[in-house]
Design a protein around this motif. Sequence first.
Motif, mmCIF file in Angstrom:
data_model
loop_
_atom_site.group_PDB
_atom_site.id
_atom_site.type_symbol
_atom_site.label_atom_id
_atom_site.label_comp_id
_atom_site.label_asym_id
_atom_site.label_seq_id
_atom_site.Cartn_x
_atom_site.Cartn_y
_atom_site.Cartn_z
ATOM 1 N N LEU A 44 10.948 -14.780 -2.944
ATOM 2 C CA LEU A 44 12.226 -14.171 -2.890
ATOM 3 C C LEU A 44 12.732 -15.073 -1.851
ATOM 4 C CD1 LEU A 44 14.034 -12.324 -3.596
ATOM 5 C CD2 LEU A 44 13.300 -10.585 -1.868
ATOM 6 N N MET A 45 12.229 -15.473 -0.697
ATOM 7 C CA MET A 45 13.059 -16.267 0.246
ATOM 8 C C MET A 45 13.377 -17.753 -0.279
ATOM 9 S SD MET A 45 13.883 -15.701 3.314
ATOM 10 C CE MET A 45 14.863 -16.852 4.279
ATOM 11 N N GLU A 46 12.540 -18.134 -1.097
ATOM 12 C CA GLU A 46 12.850 -19.369 -1.691
ATOM 13 C C GLU A 46 13.961 -19.190 -2.669
ATOM 14 O OE1 GLU A 46 11.889 -23.485 -2.660
ATOM 15 O OE2 GLU A 46 11.164 -22.221 -0.982
ATOM 16 N N LEU A 47 14.079 -18.258 -3.270
ATOM 17 C CA LEU A 47 15.518 -17.791 -4.350
ATOM 18 C C LEU A 47 16.413 -17.684 -3.611
ATOM 19 C CD1 LEU A 47 16.308 -17.379 -7.079
ATOM 20 C CD2 LEU A 47 15.656 -14.897 -6.702
ATOM 21 N N VAL A 48 16.433 -16.836 -2.426
ATOM 22 C CA VAL A 48 17.631 -16.491 -1.689
ATOM 23 C C VAL A 48 18.168 -17.954 -0.872
ATOM 24 C CG1 VAL A 48 18.369 -15.421 0.513
ATOM 25 C CG2 VAL A 48 16.926 -14.376 -1.363
ATOM 26 N N THR A 49 17.159 -18.751 -0.294
ATOM 27 C CA THR A 49 17.797 -19.837 0.382
ATOM 28 C C THR A 49 18.120 -21.209 -0.473
ATOM 29 O OG1 THR A 49 15.309 -20.503 0.851
ATOM 30 C CG2 THR A 49 16.478 -19.146 2.538
ATOM 31 N N THR A 50 17.384 -21.283 -1.622
ATOM 32 C CA THR A 50 17.630 -22.399 -2.549
ATOM 33 C C THR A 50 18.526 -21.898 -3.789
ATOM 34 O OG1 THR A 50 15.582 -22.620 -3.522
ATOM 35 C CG2 THR A 50 15.558 -23.459 -1.315
ATOM 36 N N GLY A 51 18.051 -21.047 -4.130
ATOM 37 C CA GLY A 51 18.675 -20.564 -5.716
ATOM 38 C C GLY A 51 17.729 -20.920 -6.533
ATOM 39 N N ARG A 52 16.624 -21.380 -6.247
ATOM 40 C CA ARG A 52 15.397 -21.616 -7.255
ATOM 41 C C ARG A 52 14.572 -20.862 -7.663
ATOM 42 N NH1 ARG A 52 10.820 -25.482 -6.584
ATOM 43 N NH2 ARG A 52 10.829 -24.602 -4.529
ATOM 44 N N VAL A 53 14.074 -20.487 -8.792
ATOM 45 C CA VAL A 53 13.183 -19.514 -9.240
ATOM 46 C C VAL A 53 11.844 -20.265 -9.248
ATOM 47 C CG1 VAL A 53 12.293 -17.922 -11.024
ATOM 48 C CG2 VAL A 53 14.970 -18.284 -10.452
ATOM 49 N N VAL A 54 11.003 -19.895 -8.526
ATOM 50 C CA VAL A 54 9.465 -20.470 -8.364
ATOM 51 C C VAL A 54 8.734 -19.765 -9.511
ATOM 52 C CG1 VAL A 54 7.643 -20.404 -6.993
ATOM 53 C CG2 VAL A 54 9.693 -20.610 -5.749
#
Length: 91
Positions: free
Chosen positions: A65-75
Motif C-alpha cells: 500500500l505504501m508503494e502504491l501511495v508513494t509511487t502510484g505503482r501496483v505491486v
Amino acid sequence: MSLLEEFAESEEHPLLTMREACKILRIGRTLGYQLAHEYLNSGGTSGLPVIRFSKECYRVPRWALMELVTTGRVVRLCDAEAPVEGASVAR
C-alpha cells in the motif's frame, strides 16, 4: 504529522484490514473491495494489492500500500521480493 507520515512511521501489523487501507486511501469500503477484486481478476496488474484468506477476509500488505501511495505503482505480490525495512521494492 500527516496521515501518510503517520502511516509510514507506524510499527503496527504488516497486514491492514480493508477498512484500515481504505481510510489511508481516503476511499469508501465499497470502492476498496471493487479495487481488490480488480487486483485479483487482473492477476495483480491493476487495483488494490490484497491477499485473500477466505471469501470475506482480505488483507492489504502495508508495504504494498505504501508503494502504491508513494509511487502510484501496483505491486504484483506474487512477483515481489520480500521488502527490506525502510526500502521500496525496485524493478
